[in-house]
Design a protein around this motif. Structure first.
Motif, PDB file in Angstrom:
ATOM      1  N   ILE A  55      -9.081  10.632 -11.720  1.00 56.87           N
ATOM      2  CA  ILE A  55      -9.020   9.224 -12.093  1.00 56.87           C
ATOM      3  C   ILE A  55      -9.289   8.367 -10.859  1.00 56.87           C
ATOM      4  O   ILE A  55      -8.701   8.595  -9.796  1.00 56.87           O
ATOM      5  N   ALA A  62      -8.976   4.702  -9.269  1.00 57.10           N
ATOM      6  CA  ALA A  62      -8.426   3.343  -9.371  1.00 57.10           C
ATOM      7  C   ALA A  62      -9.093   2.528  -8.268  1.00 57.10           C
ATOM      8  O   ALA A  62     -10.289   2.258  -8.341  1.00 57.10           O
ATOM      9  N   GLY A  63      -8.362   2.177  -7.198  1.00 51.65           N
ATOM     10  CA  GLY A  63      -8.991   1.446  -6.096  1.00 51.65           C
ATOM     11  C   GLY A  63      -9.845   2.346  -5.223  1.00 51.65           C
ATOM     12  O   GLY A  63     -10.696   1.889  -4.465  1.00 51.65           O
ATOM     13  N   GLY A  64      -9.580   3.633  -5.287  1.00 49.95           N
ATOM     14  CA  GLY A  64     -10.396   4.593  -4.551  1.00 49.95           C
ATOM     15  C   GLY A  64     -10.030   4.759  -3.086  1.00 49.95           C
ATOM     16  O   GLY A  64     -10.640   5.567  -2.383  1.00 49.95           O
ATOM     17  N   THR A  65      -9.038   4.033  -2.601  1.00 51.89           N
ATOM     18  CA  THR A  65      -8.766   4.087  -1.154  1.00 51.89           C
ATOM     19  C   THR A  65      -8.271   5.462  -0.726  1.00 51.89           C
ATOM     20  O   THR A  65      -8.471   5.862   0.413  1.00 51.89           O
ATOM     21  N   ASP A  66      -7.648   6.168  -1.617  1.00 53.90           N
ATOM     22  CA  ASP A  66      -7.238   7.536  -1.292  1.00 53.90           C
ATOM     23  C   ASP A  66      -8.239   8.543  -1.861  1.00 53.90           C
ATOM     24  O   ASP A  66      -8.690   9.454  -1.172  1.00 53.90           O
ATOM     25  N   LEU A  67      -8.609   8.336  -3.109  1.00 54.56           N
ATOM     26  CA  LEU A  67      -9.456   9.328  -3.790  1.00 54.56           C
ATOM     27  C   LEU A  67     -10.783   9.556  -3.066  1.00 54.56           C
ATOM     28  O   LEU A  67     -11.222  10.699  -2.907  1.00 54.56           O
ATOM     29  N   THR A  98      -4.204  -0.113  -5.946  1.00 58.34           N
ATOM     30  CA  THR A  98      -3.590  -0.526  -7.201  1.00 58.34           C
ATOM     31  C   THR A  98      -2.187   0.075  -7.321  1.00 58.34           C
ATOM     32  O   THR A  98      -1.852   1.033  -6.616  1.00 58.34           O
ATOM     33  N   GLU A 152      -1.321   3.678  -5.957  1.00 55.87           N
ATOM     34  CA  GLU A 152      -0.322   3.771  -4.887  1.00 55.87           C
ATOM     35  C   GLU A 152       0.738   4.797  -5.248  1.00 55.87           C
ATOM     36  O   GLU A 152       1.194   5.571  -4.401  1.00 55.87           O
ATOM     37  N   CYS A 165       0.349   7.305  -7.280  1.00 56.79           N
ATOM     38  CA  CYS A 165      -0.207   8.651  -7.475  1.00 56.79           C
ATOM     39  C   CYS A 165      -0.983   9.163  -6.266  1.00 56.79           C
ATOM     40  O   CYS A 165      -1.583  10.229  -6.326  1.00 56.79           O
ATOM     41  N   ARG A 220       4.706   4.019  -0.762  1.00 55.92           N
ATOM     42  CA  ARG A 220       5.556   2.995  -0.164  1.00 55.92           C
ATOM     43  C   ARG A 220       6.257   2.183  -1.239  1.00 55.92           C
ATOM     44  O   ARG A 220       7.290   1.587  -1.014  1.00 55.92           O
ATOM     45  N   VAL A 248      -1.194   7.087 -15.907  1.00 55.59           N
ATOM     46  CA  VAL A 248      -0.151   6.061 -15.880  1.00 55.59           C
ATOM     47  C   VAL A 248      -0.785   4.750 -16.323  1.00 55.59           C
ATOM     48  O   VAL A 248      -1.816   4.348 -15.783  1.00 55.59           O
ATOM     49  N   PRO A 270      -1.799   0.069   9.741  1.00 54.10           N
ATOM     50  CA  PRO A 270      -1.685   0.474   8.345  1.00 54.10           C
ATOM     51  C   PRO A 270      -1.129   1.891   8.169  1.00 54.10           C
ATOM     52  O   PRO A 270      -1.080   2.380   7.046  1.00 54.10           O
ATOM     53  N   TYR A 294       1.469   4.945   7.717  1.00 51.19           N
ATOM     54  CA  TYR A 294       2.685   5.032   6.913  1.00 51.19           C
ATOM     55  C   TYR A 294       3.909   4.851   7.795  1.00 51.19           C
ATOM     56  O   TYR A 294       3.892   5.200   8.978  1.00 51.19           O
TER      57      TYR A 294
HETATM   58  C1  LIG Z   1      -6.140   4.371   6.344  1.00 51.80           C
HETATM   59  C2  LIG Z   1      -5.159   4.321   5.201  1.00 51.80           C
HETATM   60  C3  LIG Z   1      -3.867   3.937   5.481  1.00 51.80           C
HETATM   61  C4  LIG Z   1      -2.948   3.860   4.454  1.00 51.80           C
HETATM   62  N1  LIG Z   1      -1.689   3.453   4.730  1.00 51.80           N
HETATM   63  C5  LIG Z   1      -0.794   3.373   3.721  1.00 51.80           C
HETATM   64  C6  LIG Z   1       0.545   3.026   3.925  1.00 51.80           C
HETATM   65  O1  LIG Z   1       0.917   2.763   5.046  1.00 51.80           O
HETATM   66  N2  LIG Z   1       1.397   3.011   2.877  1.00 51.80           N
HETATM   67  C7  LIG Z   1       0.996   3.327   1.637  1.00 51.80           C
HETATM   68  O2  LIG Z   1       1.771   3.341   0.727  1.00 51.80           O
HETATM   69  N3  LIG Z   1      -0.249   3.642   1.431  1.00 51.80           N
HETATM   70  C8  LIG Z   1      -1.131   3.677   2.440  1.00 51.80           C
HETATM   71  N4  LIG Z   1      -2.389   4.053   2.179  1.00 51.80           N
HETATM   72  C9  LIG Z   1      -2.691   4.468   0.860  1.00 51.80           C
HETATM   73  C10 LIG Z   1      -3.034   3.355  -0.058  1.00 51.80           C
HETATM   74  O3  LIG Z   1      -1.983   2.487  -0.231  1.00 51.80           O
HETATM   75  C11 LIG Z   1      -3.305   4.076  -1.282  1.00 51.80           C
HETATM   76  O4  LIG Z   1      -4.430   4.850  -0.981  1.00 51.80           O
HETATM   77  C12 LIG Z   1      -3.594   3.139  -2.407  1.00 51.80           C
HETATM   78  O5  LIG Z   1      -2.492   2.365  -2.722  1.00 51.80           O
HETATM   79  C13 LIG Z   1      -3.999   3.949  -3.575  1.00 51.80           C
HETATM   80  O6  LIG Z   1      -4.456   3.075  -4.569  1.00 51.80           O
HETATM   81  P1  LIG Z   1      -5.900   3.177  -5.154  1.00 51.80           P
HETATM   82  O7  LIG Z   1      -5.865   2.303  -6.330  1.00 51.80           O
HETATM   83  O8  LIG Z   1      -6.905   2.905  -4.128  1.00 51.80           O
HETATM   84  O9  LIG Z   1      -5.919   4.708  -5.591  1.00 51.80           O
HETATM   85  P2  LIG Z   1      -7.059   5.787  -5.757  1.00 51.80           P
HETATM   86  O10 LIG Z   1      -7.520   6.278  -4.429  1.00 51.80           O
HETATM   87  O11 LIG Z   1      -8.079   5.302  -6.688  1.00 51.80           O
HETATM   88  O12 LIG Z   1      -6.196   6.916  -6.432  1.00 51.80           O
HETATM   89  C14 LIG Z   1      -5.182   7.601  -5.737  1.00 51.80           C
HETATM   90  C15 LIG Z   1      -4.766   8.817  -6.561  1.00 51.80           C
HETATM   91  O13 LIG Z   1      -4.070   8.417  -7.713  1.00 51.80           O
HETATM   92  C16 LIG Z   1      -4.723   8.839  -8.886  1.00 51.80           C
HETATM   93  N5  LIG Z   1      -4.582   7.737  -9.819  1.00 51.80           N
HETATM   94  C17 LIG Z   1      -4.944   6.450  -9.611  1.00 51.80           C
HETATM   95  N6  LIG Z   1      -4.562   5.686 -10.624  1.00 51.80           N
HETATM   96  C18 LIG Z   1      -3.941   6.481 -11.518  1.00 51.80           C
HETATM   97  C19 LIG Z   1      -3.331   6.260 -12.759  1.00 51.80           C
HETATM   98  N7  LIG Z   1      -3.268   5.062 -13.322  1.00 51.80           N
HETATM   99  N8  LIG Z   1      -2.787   7.318 -13.403  1.00 51.80           N
HETATM  100  C20 LIG Z   1      -2.839   8.549 -12.852  1.00 51.80           C
HETATM  101  N9  LIG Z   1      -3.405   8.817 -11.676  1.00 51.80           N
HETATM  102  C21 LIG Z   1      -3.950   7.788 -10.998  1.00 51.80           C
HETATM  103  C22 LIG Z   1      -6.134   9.146  -8.459  1.00 51.80           C
HETATM  104  O14 LIG Z   1      -6.725  10.104  -9.265  1.00 51.80           O
HETATM  105  C23 LIG Z   1      -5.927   9.643  -7.038  1.00 51.80           C
HETATM  106  O15 LIG Z   1      -5.550  10.997  -7.009  1.00 51.80           O
HETATM  107  C24 LIG Z   1      -3.327   4.171   3.167  1.00 51.80           C
HETATM  108  C25 LIG Z   1      -4.639   4.570   2.891  1.00 51.80           C
HETATM  109  C26 LIG Z   1      -5.550   4.650   3.900  1.00 51.80           C
HETATM  110  C27 LIG Z   1      -6.961   5.072   3.580  1.00 51.80           C
END
Ligand SMILES: Cc1cc2nc3c(=O)[nH]c(=O)nc-3n(C[C@H](O)[C@H](O)[C@H](O)COP(=O)(O)OP(=O)(O)OC[C@H]3O[C@@H](n4cnc5c(N)ncnc54)[C@H](O)[C@@H]3O)c2cc1C
Lengths: 330, 733
Positions: free
Chosen positions: A28, A30-35, A108, A112, A114, A160, A210, A234, A236
Motif C-alpha cells: 500500500i 500512502a505518502g511514500g516517505t517510507d515505502l 500520512t 506513520e 504502519c 512517533r 487501515v 528529522p 527518530y
Molecule cells: C529521513 C526520514 C526520517 C524520518 N524521521 C521520522 C521520525 O523522526 N519520526 C517518525 O515517526 N517518522 C519518521 N520518518 C518516517 C515518516 O514519518 C514516515 O515514513 C511517514 O509518516 C510514513 O507515512 P507515509 O504516508 O509516507 O507512508 P508510506 O511510506 O506510504 O507507507 C509506510 C508503510 O505503511 C504502509 N501503509 C501506509 N498506509 C497504510 C494504510 N492506510 N493501511 C495499511 N498500511 C499502510 C505502507 O504499505 C508502508 O509499508 C522518517 C522518514 C524518513 C525518510
C-alpha cells in the motif's frame, strides 16, 4: 527498485479488490516517505503498488460528540493543524517534534502508524527478526528494544504518533479482506511482536488496510508527549513517552502511559500507570512513575542508557501533561 | 622589474573587503550545474552493486541474468572469482542501462556467491585487535631533555617515571575520536562522454588539473585526449583527489558503448567507499607542575586506516602544546572498512581531540581555570613566533565568550534542575601555503578581462578570490573579471587540498595580472608621454600616480592593444621569498555548552573562533568558511560517527536517515573574529579552509567536562556516551 504495476483506485472497495492475499505481492502506498525507500533498497519488492492517494473518503477528519474520526490519508501536517488537536495536545506535540516539513506534509496518519522499523539489520536485509534475534543480541543494539525483547524480535517500534494515540485510547478501523469487512480495534492491539519472518509488526492481513483512527472525546483528560532526542533533525527520538491523565481534585483518577522506540510495539507501561493513579502529579510522583516504568526493563548489551531515558521520558511526559515544568534543556 | 606585492590595506579597494560570491546566484537558484546534473543526450545510467559482507571471498559471479533484463545495455564485473573483499559495500559489478529502473532490476538479477571470512571492525579495542591478529606497530618517538647517563637500557622508563613523580599533577586517561565519513552531498562519480577518440569526463573532483592523465592511461590514450571538467562540486573535503576505479570504468563503458555514461555512487555505497576520517584512541599520561605547565607526556595510541588506508599520523601527538619531554607509541589496527581518505586538516582534529582534552583534565585536577592553564602552556608551543599570536587570540576569544564571568571550576557550576553549563577551549595550527598554480590573463582591446586557471571551486569562493585579486590589480570592479576555472584544458593548478588553493590562485593571478599590467602600462605610458613606472590602475583608469588627471580610462587604455588581446600566462612563486603568500596559521576556539545530566543531551550555547590567516582576500567568504568549519566541528563533536557492527562488520548507518548530523537548531550562536593586525597581513595570503575545523572536538569536549566534572572520553558526545560516563563516574565515586 523493481518494476511494478501501479494501481490508483478511487474507492475503498477498489482498494480491497486490488490487494493480494499473498504477503509481499502488493504494498500500500500512502505518502511514500517510507515505502519508496524500502522499495529502492529492495527490502520490499511488490509486483503491484496500490496507492491510496485518490481515495477521498480516507482524507477527512470528522468530529461528533463522542469521537473524532481521522482518515488514514490525512497528512500529519493537516492533522496537527486541525483545531481538534486542541483537545489532544499529545498528538500535536508528537507531530511537532518531527523536524521535517517534508515528512509532515507528505507523511500520512496511516503510513506513520504502519511504517516499518528502522532497525539497521532489517534495513540491511537481514530480516525483521534479524537472523532470529542473533544480529541484535550480538551486534550493535544501541537503538534497539529495552522492553519486550526476550523473543526473537528486538527492534523498536518506530512510530512517533502511536504512543500518543495509544495514550489517548485511540482505535483503528480496518477494512477487508472482503468488501464490507470491517474491524475496530484498540491501537495497542493492532500492533504485535512478530514471532517469525512471515509476520509483520502489526496484525493486518496483506489484503487489509487501515482506514481510520478513532479518538474518543477526552472528557477532561489532559495529555502530553515527551521525546528525548539527539539533535533537532528529522531522526527518530531515542525514547518517547506519551501520557493521558484524568485528574480530579488534584488526584490522578485514570492514566494511560505509552512509550515509543523502546519495544517491538508501542509499549504501554502498566507499572507507571499503577504508580501514578491515586496520587497527585508532582516531581516526586512523576519520578516514581518513571522508575516504576523501567523496573521491568531488560536492556541489551549496548542500550542500558535507554533505560535511564525511558525513566526520564515518562517523568517528563507526566509533568508536561499536568502543565508543570519538565526540566531539561530548553 | 615588477615587484610582486599587495597594496596596503588603505590602498585596497576590493582586496580584504566583504564581497558576495560571484557564483552565489547560480548556486542558490539551481542553475549551477554539478557533475551529477550533467545530462547529455542518450546518457546511460550506471550503478554499482556492493558486497553485502565485510570480509569474504567471491566464489562465483553470474551476470547473465542481469544482462537479459530489458533496458540493461551492459554489465561489467569489478571483481574476479577468488578475489577477497575487505569491506561491506566494496564494488562487485556495475550495471548500465537506459533507465534507473532497468539498472536496479539488473543489479538485483546479479547472482554472486561468497565465502565469508573472519571480520574485524573494532577500531577502539586493542585487546580484541591483538587477539584477532589485526595489529601493527605504528612507530613512535621519544624526546627527553636529559641525556642518557651511560647506556642504561632502562633510561627511558626511569626518566619518565622520575618526571611523573616530580609532577605536581598527573592525569591518566583515554581519549578518543570515532571515525566519520566525508558525507559529501554530491557523491563520488562522473559522467563520461567518449567521442571521436577523445574523452570528456565531468568528474566531481578537487583536482581538475591532475586527473586527466589518470583517466587516459587505462583507456590507452594520452592525457591530451582527455578533458576533465568540473564547474561545481558538491563537497569533497579531501576525498575527491583521484579518478576512482568506478570513474575509470565509466569512461571505459562510454568508449565501449559509444554513448555517455553517468556513474555516481548511491548514498549507501558512497558512505561505504567514498572515504572516511580515521579514528584515534589515545591512552595518555600527562604530568604538569603546580601551575599546570606540562612537563612530561606519554601516550600510546590506536588508529585504524581501513583496508590499505593511512591511519592517524603520530606526529600530531602531542598537539600544538608540546612539552619538553614526551613519548608516543602507537598501534595501527587493521579493520574491514574501505581505506580512509584525507579529511579536512588530516590528522589534526584527531590530534587536537586526543591531547588538548588531557590538558584540560590537568586544569580540572589542579582546580585551575582552563584558560590560565592553556595560557601558561603557550611556553610549550614549538614555534616561538606563534606564542604571542595565540596569547592575543585567546584574549579576544575570552572577551567574546565572556570567559572570566562565566567560568566555574569543573563540575562546580550552578544547576538549573538537571542542566549544567560549561566552557572549554582548544588551540589549533595549520600550514596553508599556496600550491603551484598557473594563470592566464586575457585583456581584450575592448576592455574585457578574462582569466583561466585549471583550479576548482569547492564552494569556498575560489572564483571570487581570483576575481578580487585581478580586480584589485587592474583597478576594476569585481564583476569586470570573467573567471574561468574547472577544466583540465586551462593552465595547470594544484589540487585543492591542505588549504593551498587560495594561496596558489592568489599568487598566480597577482603575478599574471601585474605582468599584464606592465605591458599595458607601457602602451599607456608612450601615449601619455610619462614613465610607465609612474602609472597606477585605479578606479577604472590608468593614470599617473601623482596626477589622476593624467591618464586614460581602462577601455581607452585597452584599445591601445590594437587588434588582438593581450595574453599573459604566469606562475605564482609561493615559498620563502614570496611577499604575496606564506604558510602557518593558528587559532583559538572556545565553546559554551549546556548538558542535561538526566538525558546526556548536550546543547551548544555559544561557539567562538578567533583565527589568523595572514592577509584576508575576501572577508565574507573567509568568515563563511569558518562558520562551515564550526558546523562540521559540532557535527563530529556531538553527532556524526561511522557505526560498524562488531559481529558482521556491516556499516550500520550508511543512509542519511541514520547518519546523524546537526541541524541549524543544534549549533547555537557562532561568533567569528579574524585576527589580522598588520603583522599578520604583511605575511600575505594563507589558506584557511581547514584550520577552524580542528579545534571544535577538543573545545566542546572540554566544555562538557567543565559542565559535568566528568570527562566523556570519546567523540562524538552522544547522550549514550554522556550517560555511560556519568554512570561510570558514579560507580567509581
Ligand atoms: C529521513 C526520514 C526520517 C524520518 N524521521 C521520522 C521520525 O523522526 N519520526 C517518525 O515517526 N517518522 C519518521 N520518518 C518516517 C515518516 O514519518 C514516515 O515514513 C511517514 O509518516 C510514513 O507515512 P507515509 O504516508 O509516507 O507512508 P508510506 O511510506 O506510504 O507507507 C509506510 C508503510 O505503511 C504502509 N501503509 C501506509 N498506509 C497504510 C494504510 N492506510 N493501511 C495499511 N498500511 C499502510 C505502507 O504499505 C508502508 O509499508 C522518517 C522518514 C524518513 C525518510
Amino acid at each position: 527498485m523493481k518494476a511494478f504495476e501501479y494501481a490508483s483506485p478511487r474507492t475503498e472497495r477498489e482498494v480491497l479488490e486490488l490487494l493480494s492475499a499473498d504477503r509481499g505481492h502488493t504494498e500500500i502506498l500512502a505518502g511514500g516517505t517510507d515505502l519508496i525507500g524500502l522499495m529502492k533498497k529492495m527490502i520490499v519488492k511488490p509486483d503491484r503498488v496500490v496507492s491510496l492517494n485518490r481515495v477521498d473518503s480516507l482524507k477527512t477528519i470528522d468530529a461528533n460528540s463522542t469521537a473524532v474520526h481521522v482518515g488514514a490519508m490525512v497528512t500529519l501536517e493537516d492533522l496537527a493543524d486541525n483545531p481538534i488537536c486542541e483537545f489532544y495536545p499529545a498528538i500535536r506535540q508528537a507531530i511537532g517534534e518531527m523536524a521535517s516539513q517534508q515528512l509532515r506534509a507528505q507523511g500520512t496518519v496511516g503510513g506513520e502508524l504502519c511504517q516499518r522499523p528502522r532497525c539497521w539489520f532489517f534495513r540491511d536485509k537481514r530480516g525483521l527478526l534479524a537472523e532470529r534475534g542473533r544480529a541484535v543480541e550480538e551486534g550493535d543494539n544501541r537503538f534497539h528494544a529495552i522492553f519486550g525483547n526476550r523473543g526473537l524480535a528486538k527492534f523498536s517500534a518506530p512510530s512517533r504518533l502511536a504512543p500518543a494515540l495509544i495514550a489517548l485510547d485511540a482505535r483503528v478501523r480496518i477494512l477487508g479482506p472482503n468488501p464490507g469487512d470491517e474491524t475496530l480495534m484498540p491501537l495497542e492491539v493492532f500492533y504485535r511482536t512478530p514471532k517469525s519472518e512471515r509476520e509483520r509488526e502489526h496484525t493486518l492481513e496483506p489484503n487489509q488496510f487501515v482506514s481510520q483512527v478513532i479518538l474518543p472525546h477526552p472528557e477532561g483528560r489532559v495529555s502530553a508527549s515527551y521525546e528525548v532526542r539527539h539533535g533537532m533533525g528529522p531522526e527518530y527520538p531515542l525514547v518517547a513517552a506519551a501520557a493521558s491523565v484524568l485528574v480530579t481534585g488534584g488526584i490522578v483518577r485514570e492514566a494511560r502511559i505509552a512509550l515509543g522506540q523502546v519495544a517491538p510495539t508501542p509499549w504501554i507501561s502498566r507499572e507507571a500507570i499503577d504508580a501514578i493513579v491515586g496520587l497527585p502529579i508532582n516531581y516526586e510522583t512523576a519520578e516514581a512513575a518513571g522508575q516504576a516504568a523501567v523496573s521491568v526493563a531488560s536492556p541489551l548489551s549496548h542500550n542500558e542508557y535507554k533505560v535511564q531515558l525511558a525513566k526520564v521520558a515518562v517523568k517528563r511526559a507526566l509533568l508536561k501533561a499536568a502543565g508543570l515544568e519538565t526540566g531539561g534543556l530548553s | 622589474m615588477v615587484e610582486y606585492v599587495w597594496p596596503s590595506k588603505e590602498d585596497s579597494s576590493v582586496l580584504g573587503k566583504s564581497i558576495d560570491k560571484i557564483d552565489g546566484v547560480p548556486k542558490c537558484t539551481g542553475t549551477a550545474k554539478y557533475s551529477y546534473d550533467i545530462n547529455p543526450d542518450k546518457v546511460a545510467i550506471a550503478r554499482a552493486l556492493g558486497c553485502p559482507h565485510a570480509h569474504a571471498k567471491l566464489k562465483s559471479l553470474d551476470l547473465s541474468k542481469a544482462e537479459k533484463v530489458p533496458g540493461v545495455v551492459a554489465v561489467s564485473a569489478m571483481k574476479k572469482v577468488g578475489d577477497e573483499i575487505q569491506w561491506q559495500g566494496d564494488l562487485i559489478a556495475v550495471v548500465v542501462g537506459d533507465t534507473e529502473g532497468a539498472v536496479a532490476e539488473g543489479l538485483d538479477a546479479i547472482v554472486a556467491e561468497y565465502e565469508q571470512l573472519d571480520v574485524f571492525v573494532e577500531d577502539a579495542n586493542l585487546e580484541a585487535a591483538e587477539a584477532a591478529g589485526r595489529t601493527a606497530k605504528a612507530g613512535g618517538k621519544v624526546q627527553l631533555e636529559k641525556e642518557p647517563d651511560g647506556d642504561d637500557p632502562d633510561f627511558e622508563e626511569k626518566e619518565l617515571a622520575r618526571l611523573f613523580k616530580e609532577s605536581a599533577a598527573v592525569v591518566e586517561g583515554r581519549y578518543g575520536i570515532a571515525a566519520i565519513t566525508h558525507m559529501c552531498l554530491e557523491p563520488h562519480g562522473s559522467t563520461c562522454e567518449w567521442k571521436d577518440g577523445k574523452l570528456t569526463a565531468h568528474l566531481s573532483t578537487q583536482n581538475v588539473s591532475g586527473t586527466a592523465g589518470q583517466f587516459a592511461a587505462p583507456l590507452k590514450v594520452t592525457a591530451d585526449d582527455v578533458t576533465v571538467h568540473c564547474d561545481y562540486i558538491g563537497g569533497g573535503f579531501g576525498s575527491k583527489f583521484a579518478v576512482d576505479r568506478w570513474d575509470s570504468l565509466a569512461a571505459q563503458l562510454s568508449k565501449d558503448l559509444g554513448r555517455p555514461v553517468r556513474l555516481m555512487l548511491d548514498r549507501d555505497l558512497e558512505l561505504k567507499n567514498g572515504g572516511a576520517r580515521p579514528s584515534g584512541y589515545a591512552e595518555s599520561k600527562v604530568g604538569a607542575d603546580k601551575d599546570g605547565v606540562i612537563k612530561v607526556w606519554d601516550t600510546h595510541f590506536l588508529s585504524a586506516g581501513g583496508f590499505g588506508g593511512a591511519p592517524v599520523n603520530q606526529s600530531v601527538i602531542p598537539y600544538v602544546i608540546v612539552p619538553p619531554n614526551y613519548r608516543r607509541r602507537g598501534t595501527n589496527v587493521k579493520i574491514n572498512t574501505a581505506p580512509v581518505r584525507a579529511w579536512r586538516a588530516p590528522n589534526h582534529p584527531q590530534g587536537c581531540a586526543m591531547t588538548q582534552t588531557a590538558i584540560d583534565d590537568i586544569a580540572a585536577k589542579l582546580g585551575l581555570d582552563s584558560y590560565d592553564v592553556f595560557e601558561r602552556n603557550l611556553v610549550n608551543v614549538e614555534d616561538k613566533d606563534r606564542r604571542g599570536v595565540y596569547a592575543e587570540e585567546m584574549k579576544i576569544a575570552a572577551k567574546l565568550i565572556d570567559w572570566k564571568a562565566k567560568w566555574h571550576p569543573h563540575g562546580k557550576g550552578d544547576k538549573k534542575g538537571s542542566v549544567v553549563s560549561g566552557l572549554g577551549m582548544a588551540l589549533h595550527t595549520w600550514g596553508g601555503g599556496g600550491h603551484p598554480s598557473t594563470c592566464m590573463v586575457k585583456i581584450h582591446p575592448d576592455g574585457g578581462v578574462e582569466t583561466f586557471i585549471g583550479s576548482q571551486d569547492l564552494g569556498t569562493g575560489t572564483r571570487t578570490v581570483i576575481a578580487i585579486v585581478l580586480a584589485e590589480t587592474f583597478g576594476l570592479p569585481v564583476e569586470a573579471i570573467k573567471v574561468n576555472i574547472g577544466s583540465s584544458k586551462y593552465p595547470a593548478s594544484g589540487p585543492s587540498g591542505g588549504s593551498t588553493t587560495v594561496g596558489g590562485v592568489s599568487e598566480s593571478s597577482r603575478h599574471a595580472g601585474l605582468d599584464a599590467l606592465v605591458q599595458l602600462n607601457e602602451k599607456v605610458a608612450s601615449k601619455l608621454g610619462v614613465p610607465a613606472e609612474s602609472l597606477v590602475a585605479k578606479g577604472g583608469r590608468i593614470h599617473a600616480k601623482d596626477d589622476a588627471e593624467k591618464g586614460l580610462s581602462w577601455k581607452e587604455a585597452c584599445s591601445l592593444l590594437g587588434m588582438s588581446p593581450l595574453e599573459v600566462t604566469s606562475k605564482g612563486a609561493p615559498g620563502r621569498n614570496s611577499k604575496l603568500s606564506s604558510s602557518g596559521v593558528g587559532g583559538v576556539q572556545m565553546a559554551e555548552v549546556e548538558v542535561d545530566r538526566e538525558t546526556g543531551q548536550v546543547k551548544m550555547k555559544k561557539f567562538v573562533t578567533v583565527q589568523d590567516m595572514g592577509l584576508v582576500v575576501n572577508h565574507k567568504t573567509a568568515v563563511s568558511q569558518i562558520y562551515g568549519a564550526m558546523v562540521m566541528g559540532v557535527a563530529y563533536a556531538l553527532f556524526e560517527e561511522r557505526l560498524m557492527d562488531p559481529r558482521t562488520g556491516a556499516f550500520l548507518n550508511s543512509e542519511i536517515a541514520d547518519y546523524r548530523l546537526p541541524r541549524l537548531g543544534d549549533i547555537g550562536e557562532f561568533v567569528v573574529e579574524i585576527y589580522e593586525p598588520e603583522s599578520e597581513r604583511a605575511r600575505g595570503v594563507i589558506g584557511l579552509g581547514e584550520p577552524p575545523v580542528i579545534g571544535p572536538g577538543a573545545a566542546i569536549s572540554n566544555a562538557v567536562a567543565n559542565a559535568l566534572g566528568v570527562r566523556v572520553p570519546v567523540l562524538p558526545l552522544t547522550p549514550k556516551r554522556v550517560l555511560d560516563s556519568l554512570q561510570l563516574a558514579a560507580r567509581n565515586a
